[in-house]
Motif scaffolding. Sequence first.
Motif, PDB file in Angstrom:
ATOM      1  N   ARG A   1      -5.943  12.729  -9.362  1.00 57.09           N
ATOM      2  CA  ARG A   1      -4.922  12.334  -7.422  1.00 57.09           C
ATOM      3  C   ARG A   1      -6.395  13.558  -7.120  1.00 57.09           C
TER       4      ARG A   1
ATOM      5  N   PRO B   1      -8.435   9.679  -4.305  1.00 57.80           N
ATOM      6  CA  PRO B   1      -7.155   8.585  -4.328  1.00 57.80           C
ATOM      7  C   PRO B   1      -6.492   8.554  -3.208  1.00 57.80           C
TER       8      PRO B   1
ATOM      9  N   ASN C   1      -2.556   7.852  -2.756  1.00 58.31           N
ATOM     10  CA  ASN C   1      -1.005   8.101  -3.813  1.00 58.31           C
ATOM     11  C   ASN C   1       0.160   7.667  -3.181  1.00 58.31           C
ATOM     12  N   ASP C   2       1.143   7.073  -3.677  1.00 60.81           N
ATOM     13  CA  ASP C   2       2.739   7.403  -2.650  1.00 60.81           C
ATOM     14  C   ASP C   2       2.916   8.352  -2.562  1.00 60.81           C
TER      15      ASP C   2
ATOM     16  N   GLY D   1       3.712  10.150  -5.975  1.00 57.88           N
ATOM     17  CA  GLY D   1       2.134  10.964  -6.591  1.00 57.88           C
ATOM     18  C   GLY D   1       1.638   9.110  -7.344  1.00 57.88           C
ATOM     19  N   GLU D   2       2.194   8.307  -7.647  1.00 55.29           N
ATOM     20  CA  GLU D   2       2.130   7.140  -8.051  1.00 55.29           C
ATOM     21  C   GLU D   2       0.374   6.365  -7.578  1.00 55.29           C
ATOM     22  N   LEU D   3      -0.739   5.977  -8.635  1.00 56.25           N
ATOM     23  CA  LEU D   3      -2.117   5.664  -7.848  1.00 56.25           C
ATOM     24  C   LEU D   3      -1.463   4.911  -7.179  1.00 56.25           C
TER      25      LEU D   3
END
Length: 538
Positions: free
Chosen positions: A110, A147, A149-150, A153-155
Amino acid sequence: MQELNPTQIAQRLDQLTELSVELGSSHDVASLLERILLVAKNMTGADGGTLYRPSADGRELRFHISVNDSLGLRQGGASGAAIDIPGVPLFDAQGERNLASVAAYAANFRQSVNIEDVYQADVFNFSGMRSFDQHYGYHSQSFLTVPMNDHEGELVGVLQLINAKDPESGAIHAFSTTDQRFIEALAAQGAVAITNQRLILQLEELLESLVNLINIGIDEKSPYTGRHCQFVPELTMLLAEAVHNTDSGPLAEFRMSEADRKELWLAGLLHDCGKITTPVHVVDKATKLETIFDRIGMIDTRFEVLRRDAELAALRAQCGGADAAACAAELAQRLAQLDRDRDFLRQANIGGEGMAAADQQRVREIAAYRWRGPDGSEQDFLSPEEVGNLTIRFGTLTEEERKVINNHIVVTIRMLEALPWPKHLQHVAEYAGGHHERMDGKGYPRGLSKAQMSVQARVMAIADIFEALTARDRPYKKGKTLSESLRILGNFSLNGHIDPDLFDIFIRRRVYLEFANKNMDPRQIDAIDEALIPGYRP
């Protein structure tokens, strides 16, 4: 590496602001992603860019959009050619994080990766990039990989830009620290917008799954009702689309958006959800005497008792010196009468379109026969409750049972009105709850008239009746032919039951035939002379 002057920074801030507005108003994720990549490329002066999306299982990055101005390449996205390139693994064969690929590295950690010259970098494996350069005669140099990220912290994706170019000389240079910060801000902004859209879709999928969950419960309880809950929305949408496409007549102004269609479809799926509370022996009552079992068997047993009593009486008479031939003739006559009465009650138990007054009277006469029950007491052959069931004039339901059935729509409305529907679905309860109303105000549960009902609710009323008429799987009736169903529906259009304007479109646009060809038994689809359909004028 070139730093930006205040004017360029202001321009970029303006681009970010415009994109924020666009991201907030768009509902198309594919367009959002393409717009994010193009703005990022334009903002930094990059010659090319790629946007990766993680696979469903999270094991690799897949090429989603790829553009390159110098090569004239545009792949993926809304308007590009399909991308036929293997994905980038996020993990190796041992399950360890892939650190060789710059895109996988940025995704796994991340973290953004800014490389001034990939041919001078020895940290990552750029063999794929070198093959690309050799194949196209291109020279890749500066790379910026960021990156997306939401909020958890998810990609969501990976944004990769290549070859930042000087707007005046065209010389390739490294992406600046300011470039990186702007693209990180853009990626974060885009990730939020994409996540919001994804959450909305997930909520809608969850809602539809909950709807299907209710219908699964209804189907397990009553397969006939379950199939009805699937066919009614299908027919509702067929008729609604026909009305949408009509450009003349009283309904010429009716139009539906995609949100309207979704709302009506959900209402169709839920229109009988209240039946989940209706006792199954009432919903599927196949005969007049059925409760949790068909009590005609008990009456058959009583007839056997009467036959036994008649035979014993004849034997006693003969033993007492009566003429044997006369006793035999009298017994045969009595047994024949009992057989006729038993066959009559069996037929009366089936139900139908209408029971003659004479047949109802005959039931009452049979009810007056006397027999001795298991306790030895003498009693009427049929109880008042059995007489009430066997003299039902139409169908198989008593007045009390019909009230129980009708109550399902009250429960449906209560269930649906208890839900906090979002704005674009706020009419679901009204559409679903109106399918038993009539145009003349004699329907239920609210006694609404045509003027008080939406077009959608009136459409569903026709779909509900037509599906019920043609259904061939109901235990209490046979499926009617297409011509019989249209005749009944036509009469309903004349007597104030259904909307005659919608019925006209139903016939004129051959909605009935489209549904019949897909869902009805071919043996039910007979020849139709539309000129003979009541209430329809070709």
